[in-house]
Design a protein around this motif. Structure first.
Motif, PDB file in Angstrom:
ATOM      1  N   VAL A 470     -99.782 -12.163 -78.805  1.00 38.24           N
ATOM      2  CA  VAL A 470     -98.550 -11.508 -79.248  1.00 38.24           C
ATOM      3  C   VAL A 470     -97.349 -12.354 -78.862  1.00 38.24           C
ATOM      4  O   VAL A 470     -96.389 -12.497 -79.644  1.00 38.24           O
ATOM      5  N   GLU A 471     -97.386 -12.937 -77.682  1.00 43.82           N
ATOM      6  CA  GLU A 471     -96.255 -13.725 -77.205  1.00 43.82           C
ATOM      7  C   GLU A 471     -96.015 -14.950 -78.098  1.00 43.82           C
ATOM      8  O   GLU A 471     -94.870 -15.250 -78.456  1.00 43.82           O
ATOM      9  N   GLU A 472     -97.074 -15.648 -78.449  1.00 40.78           N
ATOM     10  CA  GLU A 472     -96.912 -16.825 -79.296  1.00 40.78           C
ATOM     11  C   GLU A 472     -96.469 -16.437 -80.705  1.00 40.78           C
ATOM     12  O   GLU A 472     -95.624 -17.101 -81.313  1.00 40.78           O
ATOM     13  N   LEU A 473     -97.025 -15.357 -81.245  1.00 39.84           N
ATOM     14  CA  LEU A 473     -96.622 -14.885 -82.573  1.00 39.84           C
ATOM     15  C   LEU A 473     -95.147 -14.527 -82.587  1.00 39.84           C
ATOM     16  O   LEU A 473     -94.411 -14.882 -83.523  1.00 39.84           O
ATOM     17  N   ALA A 474     -94.694 -13.822 -81.570  1.00 38.63           N
ATOM     18  CA  ALA A 474     -93.281 -13.453 -81.491  1.00 38.63           C
ATOM     19  C   ALA A 474     -92.407 -14.691 -81.364  1.00 38.63           C
ATOM     20  O   ALA A 474     -91.348 -14.804 -82.018  1.00 38.63           O
ATOM     21  N   LYS A 475     -92.834 -15.643 -80.525  1.00 40.43           N
ATOM     22  CA  LYS A 475     -92.017 -16.828 -80.258  1.00 40.43           C
ATOM     23  C   LYS A 475     -91.757 -17.644 -81.521  1.00 40.43           C
ATOM     24  O   LYS A 475     -90.610 -18.029 -81.790  1.00 40.43           O
ATOM     25  N   VAL A 476     -92.796 -17.928 -82.308  1.00 40.24           N
ATOM     26  CA  VAL A 476     -92.599 -18.777 -83.484  1.00 40.24           C
ATOM     27  C   VAL A 476     -91.821 -18.069 -84.580  1.00 40.24           C
ATOM     28  O   VAL A 476     -91.333 -18.712 -85.511  1.00 40.24           O
ATOM     29  N   ASN A 477     -91.684 -16.740 -84.468  1.00 39.89           N
ATOM     30  CA  ASN A 477     -90.919 -15.985 -85.467  1.00 39.89           C
ATOM     31  C   ASN A 477     -89.572 -15.508 -84.927  1.00 39.89           C
ATOM     32  O   ASN A 477     -88.935 -14.639 -85.531  1.00 39.89           O
ATOM     33  N   ASP A 478     -89.143 -16.082 -83.792  1.00 42.01           N
ATOM     34  CA  ASP A 478     -87.852 -15.735 -83.179  1.00 42.01           C
ATOM     35  C   ASP A 478     -87.744 -14.242 -82.903  1.00 42.01           C
ATOM     36  O   ASP A 478     -86.702 -13.614 -83.148  1.00 42.01           O
TER      37      ASP A 478
END
Length: 648
Positions: A470-478
């Motif tokens: 979830v953290e990586e998904l959120a990060k790349v989508n700002d």
């Protein structure tokens, strides 16, 4: 010529199962159409080596629980069981689709198969099961591939009929009002083929279906013919060559595409482990038009040029020298042409005359396929077709059909082509693609994905579906991990490349015409490695010879299942050709003077210099045939470029 090519578990459908790890693409969307169900008419890959992947995402893969593995195995077993039922009932296309799904579920799961003993065992068991069934199917026909329709020339080969004077009279009357930019004639030979196509069921149906398929490409072909300065009615050579099927491959020689170019030679067409432009309808048509014009400039007559395309210009020139007649029909009557070339020109003329008089010959029920219309985007980076399909909201199968020259599910990386790759997209989507692709780093466009958000989606559910954190998904989508997706239309998915398991060395069964060079190209390995693995010092292979094409190791793609898909012709495998050429493709190239063929030396860009270099000093009289300036002054040229189709 051949019918739609592939002796494999055919098509892109099944190749997706192993192309996923090759292109490094991450898991597919749970509710998206399964890419592994692409139809058999799409191209299969020619390579088992690992594709050019970029650095993986830094996303942390979640630890897989025993329950997740059990659920995956249960789902795989269901697909395998459905496939076995379909196989027993003779529904091979359905069986192939279910077997595709079984393998694809494991490769796209995001779970490290090598590190999970139960899944590794399941993977190997599925491969062994499917391989065994495929071998049974191959003994009875074409494996899981449906039998494709032969070309009109295939079914008309060596057919003889008593000449019907009434049909000849009718054809001559129709010819008086038929407009063509080729010189058309009616004689007993042409009339026999008109009779076959018009008055026999198999002849009628094959020509009808061929002309209907031609609707996809007719406008494009005629435009290219006009631009290249050759008669538009030469479009109908595609009736004899491929029946307008752009991905046909001849098993014996490897000749492929709508115009059946040989796998080696300079026609201005790119061929490498990612792309084969012989299967690009427009690029191959342009190469064909330039080559026909080249033959006409050498031979001075369109009928002789057509014969040269079938038999080879060098052979036609020698027949002219032997008889003193630069006239196709004189060569025909004097038995100075092989049987196939005797059939070739009359078949094409019959197809032209019928195509221009459909109602008169009972073809008024033809409904041409709609023309292929696309948006074209030039790109100089590698992108997975599934990512492109996500972005433009299309099925990956549609993109595969629009880009038949691609041998993998990814476009060539930068440096593989001399010019940007022309990616064909559904009409009206080029702008959308350009706007959205910039959200994904260039080096990750072979395995990241693009997900359109639905009302039920959340960061947690999407992350779980694609096996990313979830953290990586959120990060790349700002976004932040706790954000909702209420005002989010789409998400970029930082999927990591999936490495397939590797437990076995892969072998390939050589087909007629294979050499170590073509096999090395086919599987993306070096010639030196092939020789070392197989203890072979030369280049020749015997039909049926078992060739080792990889070494066991954790980095190599896996399984006998993979090798089945990539077996034959260097790009797509070929089913049996009902009109098999009598001579196999040579394993050792001959010089033009030895073989009567210099086709592999043909380059559209250099044809003028080649023509100047091949002028003959012999004067050959011509009877009843127009001559080019070259044939009037110095006769046909020797050692000329040709397409030796009796080697196809």
């Amino acid at each position: 010529m051949s019918i739609q090519a592939r002796i494999r578990i055919s098509g892109a459908a099944l190749t997706l199962a192993f192309l996923l790890p090759l292109s490094g693409c991450g898991p597919v969307q749970r509710n998206a159409p399964a890419a592994a169900t692409a139809p058999a008419a799409q191209p299969s890959t020619n390579t088992l080596s690992t594709a050019t992947n970029q650095a993986p995402s830094t996303a942390q893969q979640p630890v897989q629980s025993n329950s997740q593995v059990s659920q995956l195995i249960a789902s795989v077993e269901q697909s395998l069981a459905r496939g076995q039922v379909s196989y027993r009932q003779g529904r091979l296309t359905d069986a192939k689709r279910d077997f595709d799904s079984a393998v694809d579920q494991m490769l796209a799961s995001g779970i490290d198969i090598r590190a999970t003993a139960a899944l590794q065992d399941e993977y190997n068991r599925v491969l062994d099961t499917v391989n065994g069934l495929e071998m049974e199917a191959l003994k009875q026909g074409n494996g899981f591939a449906p039998v494709e329709e032969p070309t009109p020339a295939d079914v008309a080969n060596d057919v003889t009929f008593a000449v019907d004077p009434n049909l000849v009279a009718k054809a001559q009357a129709n010819l008086a009002t038929t407009r063509s930019d080729l010189p058309l004639v009616i004689n007993d030979y042409v009339a026999a083929y008109i009779n076959f196509f018009a008055n026999t069921k198999i002849g009628h149906n094959t020509l009808k279906h061929s002309l209907e398929r031609g609707g996809k490409y007719k406008a494009m072909i005629q435009r290219v013919m006009t631009e290249e300065g050759v008669p538009q009615d030469l479009i109908y050579l595609a009736v004899a060559e491929s029946g307008f099927q752009p991905q046909v491959v001849n098993r014996g020689s490897g000749a492929g595409g709508m115009w059946q170019f040989m796998p080696h030679g300079d026609y201005g067409l790119t061929r490498n482990s990612f792309v084969d432009e012989r299967f690009d309808p427009e690029k191959s048509t342009r190469a064909y038009a330039r080559y026909l014009k080249f033959l006409y400039d050498q031979l001075g007559d369109w009928y002789l040029a057509m014969a040269g395309y079938d038999w080879g210009a060098g052979n036609v020139q020698r027949a002219v020298q032997k008889t003193g007649y630069a006239d196709y029909w004189e060569l025909y009557k004097r038995n100075n042409l092989p049987g196939e070339t005797k059939n070739y020109v009359p078949e094409i003329l019959a197809a032209i005359i019928i195509a221009k008089n459909l109602k008169q010959y009972g073809f008024d029920d033809i409904s041409p396929d709609p023309a292929v219309v696309t948006d074209t985007v030039p790109i100089n980076y590698a992108v997975d077709l599934r990512l492109a399909a996500d972005i433009v909201n299309a099925d990956p199968r549609e993109l595969m059909a629009l880009n038949p020259s691609l041998l993998r599910m990814t476009t060539p990386p930068s440096g593989m082509l001399s010019a940007p790759f022309a990616l064909h997209l559904p009409p009206g989507t080029a702008t959308l693609f350009a706007q959205k692709i910039v959200r994904i780093p260039v080096e990750r466009r072979t395995y990241w994905r693009y997900h359109r958000v639905t009302a039920e989606d959340s960061l947690v559910s999407v992350a779980r579906n694609y096996h990313v954190s979830v953290e990586e998904l959120a990060k790349v989508n700002d976004l932040r991990a706790g954000d909702t997706l209420e005002n989010v239309d789409a998400l970029v998915i930082p999927a990591a490349p999936v490495a397939p398991p590797r437990s076995r060395t892969t072998f390939y069964r050589a087909h007629r015409g294979d050499t170590l060079v073509t096999v090395a190209d086919r599987f993306g390995v070096s010639l030196a490695d092939l020789r070392r693995w197989n203890h072979i010092s030369g280049n020749t292979l015997k039909a049926g010879q078992r060739v080792r094409v990889s070494e066991a190791g954790p980095a190599a793609p896996a399984s006998k299942y993979v090798s089945k898909h990539a077996s034959t012709s260097g790009l797509h495998s070929a089913v049996s050709n009902p009109r098999e050429r009598a001579t196999a493709a040579p394993t050792k190239a001959k010089s033009p003077s030895q073989s009567g063929s210099a086709k592999n030396n043909f380059s559209p860009a250099s044809s003028q210099s080649k023509r100047a270099a091949t002028n003959s000093t012999h004067t050959i009289p011509s009877h009843n045939a127009p001559k080019s300036a070259a044939s009037k002054k110095s006769g046909p040229k020797q050692n000329s470029t040709k397409k030796k189709k009796n080697q196809k």
